[in-house]
Design a protein around this motif. Structure first.
Motif, PDB file in Angstrom:
ATOM      1  N   LEU A 146       9.383  30.020  46.494  1.00  0.00           N
ATOM      2  CA  LEU A 146       8.878  30.263  45.141  1.00  0.00           C
ATOM      3  C   LEU A 146       8.262  31.653  45.041  1.00  0.00           C
ATOM      4  N   TRP A 147       7.482  32.055  46.061  1.00  0.00           N
ATOM      5  CA  TRP A 147       6.856  33.385  46.007  1.00  0.00           C
ATOM      6  C   TRP A 147       7.926  34.473  45.938  1.00  0.00           C
ATOM      7  N   ALA A 148       9.020  34.291  46.686  1.00  0.00           N
ATOM      8  CA  ALA A 148      10.099  35.284  46.668  1.00  0.00           C
ATOM      9  C   ALA A 148      10.731  35.369  45.283  1.00  0.00           C
ATOM     10  N   GLU A 149      10.908  34.210  44.642  1.00  0.00           N
ATOM     11  CA  GLU A 149      11.463  34.198  43.296  1.00  0.00           C
ATOM     12  C   GLU A 149      10.518  34.889  42.319  1.00  0.00           C
ATOM     13  N   MET A 150       9.217  34.679  42.491  1.00  0.00           N
ATOM     14  CA  MET A 150       8.227  35.343  41.637  1.00  0.00           C
ATOM     15  C   MET A 150       8.263  36.851  41.854  1.00  0.00           C
ATOM     16  N   LYS A 151       8.345  37.247  43.108  1.00  0.00           N
ATOM     17  CA  LYS A 151       8.378  38.682  43.436  1.00  0.00           C
ATOM     18  C   LYS A 151       9.588  39.357  42.808  1.00  0.00           C
ATOM     19  N   ASN A 152      10.723  38.664  42.787  1.00  0.00           N
ATOM     20  CA  ASN A 152      11.950  39.245  42.249  1.00  0.00           C
ATOM     21  C   ASN A 152      11.887  39.469  40.741  1.00  0.00           C
ATOM     22  N   ARG A 153      10.922  38.825  40.083  1.00  0.00           N
ATOM     23  CA  ARG A 153      10.870  38.891  38.622  1.00  0.00           C
ATOM     24  C   ARG A 153       9.692  39.691  38.080  1.00  0.00           C
ATOM     25  N   VAL A 154       8.828  40.199  38.922  1.00  0.00           N
ATOM     26  CA  VAL A 154       7.684  40.965  38.412  1.00  0.00           C
ATOM     27  C   VAL A 154       8.175  42.245  37.761  1.00  0.00           C
ATOM     28  N   SER A 155       7.406  42.745  36.817  1.00  0.00           N
ATOM     29  CA  SER A 155       7.767  43.970  36.124  1.00  0.00           C
ATOM     30  C   SER A 155       6.589  44.930  36.125  1.00  0.00           C
ATOM     31  N   GLY A 156       6.881  46.217  36.043  1.00  0.00           N
ATOM     32  CA  GLY A 156       5.850  47.243  36.062  1.00  0.00           C
ATOM     33  C   GLY A 156       6.260  48.366  36.990  1.00  0.00           C
ATOM     34  N   THR A 157       5.584  49.499  36.880  1.00  0.00           N
ATOM     35  CA  THR A 157       5.945  50.672  37.682  1.00  0.00           C
ATOM     36  C   THR A 157       5.028  50.885  38.872  1.00  0.00           C
ATOM     37  N   VAL A 158       3.771  50.455  38.775  1.00  0.00           N
ATOM     38  CA  VAL A 158       2.807  50.614  39.862  1.00  0.00           C
ATOM     39  C   VAL A 158       2.700  49.293  40.608  1.00  0.00           C
ATOM     40  N   GLN A 159       2.906  49.322  41.917  1.00  0.00           N
ATOM     41  CA  GLN A 159       3.004  48.092  42.709  1.00  0.00           C
ATOM     42  C   GLN A 159       1.831  47.146  42.466  1.00  0.00           C
ATOM     43  N   ARG A 160       0.605  47.655  42.552  1.00  0.00           N
ATOM     44  CA  ARG A 160      -0.560  46.784  42.436  1.00  0.00           C
ATOM     45  C   ARG A 160      -0.799  46.317  41.000  1.00  0.00           C
ATOM     46  N   ARG A 161      -0.072  46.872  40.032  1.00  0.00           N
ATOM     47  CA  ARG A 161      -0.251  46.471  38.636  1.00  0.00           C
ATOM     48  C   ARG A 161       0.942  45.677  38.105  1.00  0.00           C
ATOM     49  N   LYS A 162       1.892  45.375  38.963  1.00  0.00           N
ATOM     50  CA  LYS A 162       3.055  44.625  38.510  1.00  0.00           C
ATOM     51  C   LYS A 162       2.652  43.202  38.132  1.00  0.00           C
ATOM     52  N   ARG A 163       3.286  42.700  37.074  1.00  0.00           N
ATOM     53  CA  ARG A 163       2.935  41.383  36.545  1.00  0.00           C
ATOM     54  C   ARG A 163       4.156  40.482  36.431  1.00  0.00           C
ATOM     55  N   LEU A 164       3.877  39.185  36.398  1.00  0.00           N
ATOM     56  CA  LEU A 164       4.896  38.186  36.116  1.00  0.00           C
ATOM     57  C   LEU A 164       4.476  37.461  34.846  1.00  0.00           C
ATOM     58  N   ASN A 165       5.269  37.556  33.801  1.00  0.00           N
ATOM     59  CA  ASN A 165       4.954  36.869  32.562  1.00  0.00           C
ATOM     60  C   ASN A 165       5.335  35.400  32.649  1.00  0.00           C
ATOM     61  N   PRO A 166       4.686  34.535  31.860  1.00  0.00           N
ATOM     62  CA  PRO A 166       4.996  33.093  31.916  1.00  0.00           C
ATOM     63  C   PRO A 166       6.462  32.783  31.713  1.00  0.00           C
ATOM     64  N   GLU A 167       7.114  33.477  30.758  1.00  0.00           N
ATOM     65  CA  GLU A 167       8.527  33.211  30.513  1.00  0.00           C
ATOM     66  C   GLU A 167       9.365  33.499  31.753  1.00  0.00           C
ATOM     67  N   GLN A 168       8.970  34.541  32.517  1.00  0.00           N
ATOM     68  CA  GLN A 168       9.713  34.870  33.735  1.00  0.00           C
ATOM     69  C   GLN A 168       9.544  33.784  34.790  1.00  0.00           C
ATOM     70  N   LEU A 169       8.351  33.203  34.876  1.00  0.00           N
ATOM     71  CA  LEU A 169       8.145  32.092  35.805  1.00  0.00           C
ATOM     72  C   LEU A 169       9.024  30.906  35.428  1.00  0.00           C
ATOM     73  N   LEU A 170       9.086  30.598  34.143  1.00  0.00           N
ATOM     74  CA  LEU A 170       9.839  29.431  33.687  1.00  0.00           C
ATOM     75  C   LEU A 170      11.343  29.601  33.857  1.00  0.00           C
ATOM     76  N   GLN A 171      11.796  30.834  34.056  1.00  0.00           N
ATOM     77  CA  GLN A 171      13.223  31.074  34.288  1.00  0.00           C
ATOM     78  C   GLN A 171      13.631  30.817  35.740  1.00  0.00           C
ATOM     79  N   ILE A 172      12.653  30.735  36.649  1.00  0.00           N
ATOM     80  CA  ILE A 172      12.965  30.512  38.062  1.00  0.00           C
ATOM     81  C   ILE A 172      13.637  29.154  38.240  1.00  0.00           C
ATOM     82  N   GLN A 173      14.728  29.141  38.982  1.00  0.00           N
ATOM     83  CA  GLN A 173      15.448  27.899  39.250  1.00  0.00           C
ATOM     84  C   GLN A 173      15.098  27.392  40.647  1.00  0.00           C
ATOM     85  N   LEU A 174      14.736  26.123  40.704  1.00  0.00           N
ATOM     86  CA  LEU A 174      14.400  25.489  41.975  1.00  0.00           C
ATOM     87  C   LEU A 174      15.086  24.134  42.059  1.00  0.00           C
TER      88      LEU A 174
END
Length: 428
Positions: A146-174
């Motif tokens: 799950l963490w890998a799937e979350m990492k693949n979907r984060v957005s942003g240009t600065v590593q420590r400021r990258k975010r995962l929006n709720p919609e992106q989490l809900l798109q993860i398939q498990l």
């Protein structure tokens, strides 16, 4: 709770690009010989309740730990002491995640004891559908998959400021097993977790007992400056290095995390740059007594260990690790035991300087520490007794580590169906 406000994806402050809704049916994509893959949006939904921050009203504040390790209490907050007009309310059995640095896996299921706690708008919450057991989802939140799937979907240009929006989490398939299978998976993993917790308790008890034995056996002995019983204290360097562990044919410099009380961790090293040369005198040798000169945590400053006999060649002291060389009449193992005594630890804390993020203790301050000093035969007797008890704790920790590795593989296999429940029960 009339102050609560229900919100949905469209109410979030962070704009998101909407996609066509996924129909509530199983995805055609599936794991080979496993359970069908389904978007999380089919089995849970964004469900946030906000409460306004009122002055003179106390709110219990919570945070979310990385790697699915749970919720943590962060004290109490007066509603008048925050810039937030409103905060999100946690409810038991909801999933909560941290959008910021989501690639570190800050996601978990809210335990009952955190019901009613508040978090900032950075922590969206989700309600599980009837197909998901909260306890099963709790284990999923601890899955590297799950963490890998979350990492693949984060957005942003600065590593420590990258975010995962709720919609992106809900798109993860498990893979989503049937609820009755979830029940059995939870029972099995909880049983393994109980064994791990019991081993951890045994290890802690052994360490506590060993410390009490040392304090008792040394209570009546006079204290002397440890520096008066050292031949010298040697330091290392701060060379150019790559923050990856060195391979067998590569040289490395120790990280400060290589030295913890009573334990040397050889894997905690950085690979030296190819053009870097280190003096032979800085190479770590079997039997060395090492001490941390600097660390970000005060309880790690002045930590002492002895290097085991099987240490590999090509590891070097950094500028934050020192070698204490005992003079004749001081047993190296006893030195490790003495430096961990509560009275000596208090001296180290008092002597340490620097900022809260990096505490330091100088060689002269280390040499000035006062430790009990019986004669050599008594030193060896005390060290042997204390280290024998600590070895029991080491054995428990090793077994707990083995079980954690087994659990990780078991979790992955059970969740995606590549390990059958019946086979796993026979194995466990």
């Amino acid at each position: 709770m009339s102050d609560w406000q229900q919100i949905s994806l469209g109410d979030l402050e962070t704009p998101v690009r909407r996609k066509a809704a996924v129909p509530p049916q199983r995805s055609r994509a599936s794991m080979s010989d496993g359970y069908p893959l389904r978007p999380l949006g089919e089995v849970m939904r964004l469900d946030i309740q906000r409460t306004p921050m009122k002055p003179a009203t106390t709110y219990r504040l919570a945070g979310v730990l990385n790697a699915g390790k749970g919720v943590v209490a962060k004290g109490e907050l007066d509603g008048g002491d925050t810039e937030y007009a409103a905060m999100n309310v946690l409810r038991a059995d909801q999933v909560v995640m941290r959008k910021l640095t989501a690639w570190e896996g800050p996601i978990t299921v809210v335990p009952a004891e955190f019901d009613g706690f508040v978090v900032s708008n950075e922590f969206p919450t989700f309600t599980l559908g009837p197909e998901l057991m909260p306890d099963w989802m709790r284990h999923v939140c601890g899955s590297p998959r799950l963490w890998a799937e979350m990492k693949n979907r984060v957005s942003g240009t600065v590593q420590r400021r990258k975010r995962l929006n709720p919609e992106q989490l809900l798109q993860i398939q498990l893979p989503i097993p049937p609820r009755e299978v979830q029940v059995r998976i939870v029972e099995m993993l909880d049983a393994v977790d109980q064994q791990i917790a019991a081993l951890d308790r045994e290890a802690s008890a052994a360490d506590t007992t060993a410390g009490a034995i040392a304090e008792s056996m040394l209570a009546e002995h006079a204290h002397v400056r440890v520096g008066d019983h050292l031949s010298r204290i040697e330091g290392g360097r701060s060379p150019q290095a790559v923050d990856t562990p060195p391979k067998e044919d590569e040289q490395g410099v120790l990280k400060v995390s290589a030295v913890v009380a009573f334990h040397f961790i050889a894997d905690e090293a950085k690979t030296l740059a190819s053009e870097t040369e280190m003096p032979k005198s800085a190479e770590v040798r079997a039997g060395d007594v090492l001490v941390t000169r600097a660390n970000g945590a005060i309880n790690r400053v002045g930590a002492v260990c002895r290097v085991p006999s099987d240490v590999r060649d090509g590891l070097y002291l950094s500028d934050k690790t020192l070698r204490m060389v005992p003079a004749e009449g001081l047993d190296p193992d006893f030195l490790v035991v003495a430096m961990a005594l509560s009275g000596v630890r208090r001296q180290i804390v008092m002597a340490a300087s620097g900022s809260a993020s990096m505490k330091n203790i100088s060689q002269s301050k280390i040499a000035g520490l006062e430790v009990p000093m019986p004669e050599l035969t008594e030193q060896r007797k005390i060290a042997s007794t204390v280290l024998s008890v600590r070895s029991l704790g080491r054995a428990s920790r090793a077994e707990a580590g083995r079980l954690r590795r087994v659990r990780a593989a078991l979790l992955s296999g059970l969740l995606d169906g590549t390990i059958s429940i019946d086979t796993a029960e026979l194995g466990v």
